[in-house]
Design a protein around this motif. Structure first.
Motif, mmCIF file in Angstrom:
data_model
loop_
_atom_site.group_PDB
_atom_site.id
_atom_site.type_symbol
_atom_site.label_atom_id
_atom_site.label_comp_id
_atom_site.label_asym_id
_atom_site.label_seq_id
_atom_site.Cartn_x
_atom_site.Cartn_y
_atom_site.Cartn_z
ATOM 1 N N UNK A 46 45.619 28.055 45.273
ATOM 2 C CA UNK A 46 46.286 28.812 44.214
ATOM 3 C C UNK A 46 47.001 30.065 44.666
ATOM 4 N N UNK A 47 46.992 30.375 45.968
ATOM 5 C CA UNK A 47 47.627 31.615 46.441
ATOM 6 C C UNK A 47 49.137 31.618 46.201
ATOM 7 N N UNK A 48 49.719 30.443 46.058
ATOM 8 C CA UNK A 48 51.171 30.299 45.918
ATOM 9 C C UNK A 48 51.612 30.198 44.467
ATOM 10 N N UNK A 49 50.705 30.439 43.511
ATOM 11 C CA UNK A 49 51.031 30.214 42.092
ATOM 12 C C UNK A 49 52.182 31.099 41.618
ATOM 13 N N UNK A 50 53.158 30.476 40.975
ATOM 14 C CA UNK A 50 54.251 31.207 40.333
ATOM 15 C C UNK A 50 54.412 30.650 38.919
ATOM 16 N N UNK A 51 55.238 31.309 38.130
ATOM 17 C CA UNK A 51 55.501 30.856 36.759
ATOM 18 C C UNK A 51 56.879 30.217 36.698
ATOM 19 N N UNK A 52 56.952 29.012 36.126
ATOM 20 C CA UNK A 52 58.234 28.341 35.896
ATOM 21 C C UNK A 52 58.431 28.263 34.390
ATOM 22 N N UNK A 102 44.965 36.755 47.769
ATOM 23 C CA UNK A 102 45.004 35.824 46.634
ATOM 24 C C UNK A 102 45.615 36.450 45.389
ATOM 25 N N UNK A 103 45.813 37.769 45.401
ATOM 26 C CA UNK A 103 46.132 38.511 44.173
ATOM 27 C C UNK A 103 47.434 38.083 43.494
ATOM 28 N N UNK A 104 48.540 37.890 44.218
ATOM 29 C CA UNK A 104 49.763 37.451 43.517
ATOM 30 C C UNK A 104 49.554 36.147 42.763
ATOM 31 N N UNK A 105 48.840 35.221 43.377
ATOM 32 C CA UNK A 105 48.563 33.953 42.713
ATOM 33 C C UNK A 105 47.626 34.133 41.531
ATOM 34 N N UNK A 106 46.624 34.999 41.682
ATOM 35 C CA UNK A 106 45.701 35.257 40.565
ATOM 36 C C UNK A 106 46.458 35.826 39.368
ATOM 37 N N UNK A 107 47.353 36.758 39.633
ATOM 38 C CA UNK A 107 48.100 37.417 38.547
ATOM 39 C C UNK A 107 48.989 36.415 37.805
ATOM 40 N N UNK A 148 42.174 29.113 41.487
ATOM 41 C CA UNK A 148 42.595 30.243 42.317
ATOM 42 C C UNK A 148 41.392 30.777 43.074
ATOM 43 N N UNK A 149 41.351 30.497 44.352
ATOM 44 C CA UNK A 149 40.214 30.913 45.176
ATOM 45 C C UNK A 149 40.417 32.330 45.707
ATOM 46 N N UNK A 150 39.298 33.042 45.860
ATOM 47 C CA UNK A 150 39.327 34.384 46.454
ATOM 48 C C UNK A 150 38.312 34.404 47.583
ATOM 49 N N UNK A 151 38.828 34.467 48.784
ATOM 50 C CA UNK A 151 37.929 34.431 49.947
ATOM 51 C C UNK A 151 37.098 35.695 50.062
#
Ligand code: FES
Ligand code: FES
Length: 172
Positions: A46-52, A102-107, A148-151
């Protein structure tokens, strides 16, 4: 190569793209927006998550050419006129990160998640899947953010920040 026009954080970008280019590589390597992170590059972290158009996706699993004509929001597009998005401010307030990878993906994921709940999209723990608007509790938040994983293990702070932004705020 395919001519592709994508709106990114409000600005239109037109470029000829190798059809094999992932949306994540396009954002990071072609546009220079390195906020979206490459963790696993296979849809597992989930680190790469964006909004479409407001919906969350894993950009490492998407081909950029598929998003011709669409509107993408990355972490760089969350602030407005120099003001952090209220969720970003809540992450700071609640120590919702350590290394920040991980934060950008979490947000982005949390913002997309809140929209899903508003539209009544059920999760695996939703008791009544007929609800028109799903009531978010911590159980729902943990389930819905489980992609969304957080190491660093900053999960408690992450959930506190999301709860304050999208649950407490709504209840007030
Ligand atoms: S980098 Fe896309 S899910 Fe891990
Ligand atoms: S804050 Fe380090 S991986 Fe989440």
């Amino acid at each position: 190569m395919t001519e592709t026009r994508i709106t990114i954080n409000g600005s239109e970008v037109t470029t000829a793209l190798d059809e094999r280019t992932s949306l994540l590589d396009f954002l990071r390597d072609h546009v220079g927006l390195t906020g979206s992170k490459k963790g696993c590059n296979q849809g597992a972290c989930g680190a790469c998550t964006v909004l479409v158009d407001g919906e969350r996706i894993n950009s490492c699993l998407a081909l950029a050419v598929q998003y011709d004509g669409r509107s993408i929001t990355t972490v760089e597009g969350l602030e407005r006129d120099g003001e952090l998005h209220r969720l970003q401010a809540a992450f700071i307030e609640h120590d919702g990160f350590q290394c920040g990878y991980c934060t950008p993906g979490q947000l982005c994921s949390a913002i997309g998640m809140a929209g899903e709940a508003e539209r009544g999209v059920p999760s695996n723990v939703t008791a009544d899947i007929g609800e028109r608007v799903v009531t978010l509790d911590r159980n729902e938040l943990r389930e819905r953010m489980s992609g969304n994983l957080c190491r660093c293990g900053a999960y408690n702070g992450i959930i506190d920040a999301i709860e304050e932004t999208f649950v407490t705020a709504v209840a007030r």
